[in-house]
Design a protein around this motif. Structure first.
Motif: not given
Length: 197
Positions: A184-188, A6, A13, A9, A15
Motif C-alpha cells: 500500500k501507498y498512503e493506504n491505497i 516500500t 525524508q 516518494p 525512510q
C-alpha cells in the motif's frame, strides 16, 4: 533480508525499513560487511511475510540445511545454493526473452513449478510490475531450481487460486490475510503478493 516492499516518494525524508538476519550465528566480535546478494527463495519470503518473526526465518533456513544434508554452525542462507548460479542465469535469460516478446502492458505474473503454485504478484500499473520483475523473478527461480520440477499444475487450480484474489475485495482481503501481503501507498492498495496454498 529486507522485510517489506516500500514505495518511497521523491524528497529528502529518511525512510527506515524492517530487515531480518539470514545468518543466525553471524554475530561475533569480528566486524563483517553487508552486501546485496540476491533474492531469497519464495519459501523463505513466505515465512518472512506471513510471520514477521526472526526466529521463524532462522528455523526455515535450518530446515533447508537439514533437507540438503548440510551442516554449519552459523546457518548462512547464502551458502545453501552456491551451485545454482549457472542455472539461475539460464532461467533469467529465458524468462526475460519471453517478457521482451510479450505484451508489455502486463501488471503481474503467476509462478508455478511442479505441482505447486509458488505465488503471484500483481500491481496496479505495468511500471510497478516492471520495477518488481527482476527481484521477483530471482526469488521464483531460486525456488524452482532448489525444489521444483516440470510444471503440472492444472488450469482449474490456477483459476481457483486467482479467483480467491480477484473475485471480490472481501475474498481478496481474506486470502491475503492468510496467504500473502498487500503493498500500500498512503493506504491505497498498489499491489500484492500471494503465496501458493
Amino acid at each position: 533480508m529486507v522485510g517489506e516492499t516500500t514505495l518511497i516518494p521523491p524528497g529528502k525524508q529518511e525512510q527506515y525499513v524492517n530487515v531480518f538476519c539470514v545468518e543466525e550465528g553471524r554475530w561475533d566480535k569480528k566486524p563483517k560487511s553487508f552486501t546485496y546478494s540476491g533474492s531469497a527463495d519464495m519459501d523463505l519470503r513466505k515465512v518472512m511475510d506471513l510471520t514477521q518473526r526472526q526466529v521463524d526465518i532462522w528455523r526455515a533456513i535450518q530446515q533447508n540445511f537439514r533437507s540438503q544434508n548440510k551442516n554449519n554452525s552459523s546457518w548462512p542462507y547464502l551458502q545453501l545454493d552456491k551451485e545454482i548460479l549457472k542455472a539461475d542465469t539460464a532461467y533469467k535469460n529465458f524468462f526475460n526473452q519471453k517478457l521482451a516478446a510479450s505484451d508489455s502492458s502486463f501488471a503481474g505474473f503467476l509462478a508455478i513449478s511442479g505441482d505447486r503454485i509458488l505465488g503471484t504478484e500483481l500491481f496496479v500499473t505495468p511500471s510497478l510490475a516492471n520495477n518488481a520483475w527482476e527481484s521477483a523473478l530471482a526469488a521464483y527461480i531460486r525456488s524452482a531450481i532448489t525444489r521444483g520440477s516440470a510444471p503440472v499444475v492444472g488450469l482449474k487450480q490456477m483459476e481457483a487460486f486467482m479467483d480467491s484474489l480477484l473475485e471480490n475485495e472481501t475474498s481478496q482481503k481474506k486470502t491475503l490475510a492468510q496467504h500473502g501481503r498487500a503493498y500500500k501507498y498512503e493506504n491505497i492498495l498498489i499491489g500484492f503478493i500471494a503465496y501458493g496454498f
